[in-house]
Enzyme design. Structure first.
Site, PDB file in Angstrom:
ATOM      1  N   TYR A  73      -3.623  -9.301   1.793  1.00  0.00           N
ATOM      2  CA  TYR A  73      -3.689  -8.315   0.712  1.00  0.00           C
ATOM      3  C   TYR A  73      -2.873  -7.098   1.124  1.00  0.00           C
ATOM      4  O   TYR A  73      -2.904  -6.679   2.292  1.00  0.00           O
ATOM      5  CB  TYR A  73      -5.128  -7.884   0.450  1.00  0.00           C
ATOM      6  CG  TYR A  73      -5.243  -6.774  -0.575  1.00  0.00           C
ATOM      7  CD1 TYR A  73      -5.265  -7.052  -1.932  1.00  0.00           C
ATOM      8  CD2 TYR A  73      -5.310  -5.436  -0.177  1.00  0.00           C
ATOM      9  CE1 TYR A  73      -5.357  -6.040  -2.869  1.00  0.00           C
ATOM     10  CE2 TYR A  73      -5.402  -4.411  -1.110  1.00  0.00           C
ATOM     11  CZ  TYR A  73      -5.426  -4.727  -2.452  1.00  0.00           C
ATOM     12  OH  TYR A  73      -5.503  -3.722  -3.385  1.00  0.00           O
ATOM     13  N   GLU A 129       0.674  -3.178  -5.862  1.00  0.00           N
ATOM     14  CA  GLU A 129      -0.227  -4.105  -5.165  1.00  0.00           C
ATOM     15  C   GLU A 129       0.337  -5.513  -5.126  1.00  0.00           C
ATOM     16  O   GLU A 129       0.923  -5.994  -6.105  1.00  0.00           O
ATOM     17  CB  GLU A 129      -1.579  -4.116  -5.883  1.00  0.00           C
ATOM     18  CG  GLU A 129      -2.606  -5.067  -5.280  1.00  0.00           C
ATOM     19  CD  GLU A 129      -3.867  -5.148  -6.120  1.00  0.00           C
ATOM     20  OE1 GLU A 129      -4.853  -4.484  -5.770  1.00  0.00           O
ATOM     21  OE2 GLU A 129      -3.864  -5.882  -7.141  1.00  0.00           O
TER      22      GLU A 129
END
Length: 378
Positions: free
Chosen positions: A101, A191
């Site tokens: 992530y 992101e």
């Protein structure tokens, strides 16, 4: 402002981030053509600006043309959280061996930009944040717009995400480019979830999400073309164009206030008094009567509103201008619900005289006005 995944991936690619080949389409024939070019399997990804599309059946892995045609048809009739799927992003499937992530965002509490990363990526990242928060690492930029890859803090950070030394150099480049795209477009979020390593050891941004600071959009006209108006609140857009800060809520007490702090306090006291605010609305420092008129028009579109409170503490904002706006609104639009007014500060006397001449009562204190509007809303 948010944009779709396929749009974010285009910006990622321009910034040097490794993305998976893909094509966005509304036609099954074009999807079949692209799949033939890159080879099966491919993934069909619904393009909606809401979360949970995977769990809603909005992402499908297909291994041949027949499966693609069937899955494409299913997606085109799918609604995710009330939004129909209009576009499908077709991408080459990745043989994923490891997920990570990565995100760059703003930590308002620390007044700094922060890079957040974890060796545990994918759809369960939120669960990881709850059950194993130590697995999520943060690197604060401390007012800088780039990192120093030779610094000790960075070496400690990157090794915590990528224990394999062979991944640390490419991981650093990925993070550098993610930071670059964040600052380049004045983002509030950039992101990658997940950032993956495939069977050949290659890194890819398997997903892309970007949100932009609305206050900076005037400097990025090219981004406005990416806006999907289906996901924009028409009232909030109109308010923004008029210089108002407006957010619709679920209550029945309309609020018109000057200053964000006073607006928040007003909503708090409405709640404390047993009422439910229907909106946040800050007319700002300007007291242009047209702003009051626009604010009332926007609030009255909400059929749940049973009463409206105007709460003004006049500093830069002149109370008599607010009063003139109220009177102008009474002339131009029907006010089907009670209006409760509290004005104090600059030109308060003139404002009270204007309103008294037109039969509008002024309350002296905020608490008195709030109690009255809550009573009327019930």
């Amino acid at each position: 402002m948010k944009i779709h995944e396929y749009q974010a991936k285009e910006l990622f690619e321009k910034a040097g981030l490794p993305v998976v080949p893909g094509r966005v389409t509304t036609e099954v024939g074009e999807a079949v053509q692209f799949a033939g070019e890159v080879g099966y399997p491919v993934v069909l990804k619904s393009q909606v600006l809401v979360g949970g599309r995977g769990k809603a059946g909005g992402i499908k892995l297909v291994k041949d043309q027949a499966a693609l045609e069937k899955a494409f048809g299913q997606l085109k009739v799918l609604e995710i959280k009330g939004y129909p799927v209009e576009k499908v992003f077709v991408v080459r499937a990745i043989d994923i061996r490891k997920e990570f992530y990565a995100a760059v965002t703003i930590d308002n509490a620390k007044d700094d930009v922060v890079l957040i990363a974890s060796a545990d990526g994918g759809v369960e990242i939120e669960e990881t944040a709850k059950t194993n928060p130590n697995a999520i690492k943060k690197f604060y930029l401390q007012g800088q717009s780039q990192i120093d890859p030779q610094s000790l803090p960075w070496k400690e950070f990157i090794s915590a995400i990528f224990p394999d030394p062979s991944h640390q150099e490419i991981g650093t480049k990925v993070f550098q480019n993610l930071i670059k795209v964040f600052f380049q477009h004045d983002c509030s979020l950039a992101e990658i979830n997940p950032l993956v390593i495939d069977a050949h050891g290659e890194f890819y941004a398997a997903d892309a999400k970007m949100s932009f600071d609305d206050n900076a959009l005037a400097s990025h006209e090219e981004l406005l073309d990416l806006r999907d108006m289906r996901y924009e609140d028409a009232d909030e857009l109109e308010a923004k164009e008029a210089g108002l800060s407006f957010v619709k809520l679920e209550g029945n007490v309309g609020c018109i206030v000057n200053g964000a702090g006073l607006a928040m306090a007003t909503m708090d006291i409405i709640k404390l008094s047993g009422g439910q605010p229907a909106n946040f609305l800050d007319v700002g420092g300007s007291s242009n009567p047209e702003k009051v008129l626009t604010a009332l028009k926007i609030i009255l579109r909400n059929t749940d509103v049973r009463a409206i409170l105007i709460n003004i503490f006049g500093g830069i904002t002149r109370c008599d201008d607010i009063a003139n706006g109220i009177l102008k609104a009474k002339e131009q639009i029907d006010l089907p619900v009670p209006l409760v007014v509290r004005l104090t500060g600059t030109n308060e006397k003139e404002a009270k005289e204007l309103l008294a001449q037109n039969g509008i009562e002024i309350h002296s204190t905020m608490r008195e006005a709030v109690d009255k509007v809550v009573e009327l809303s019930k």
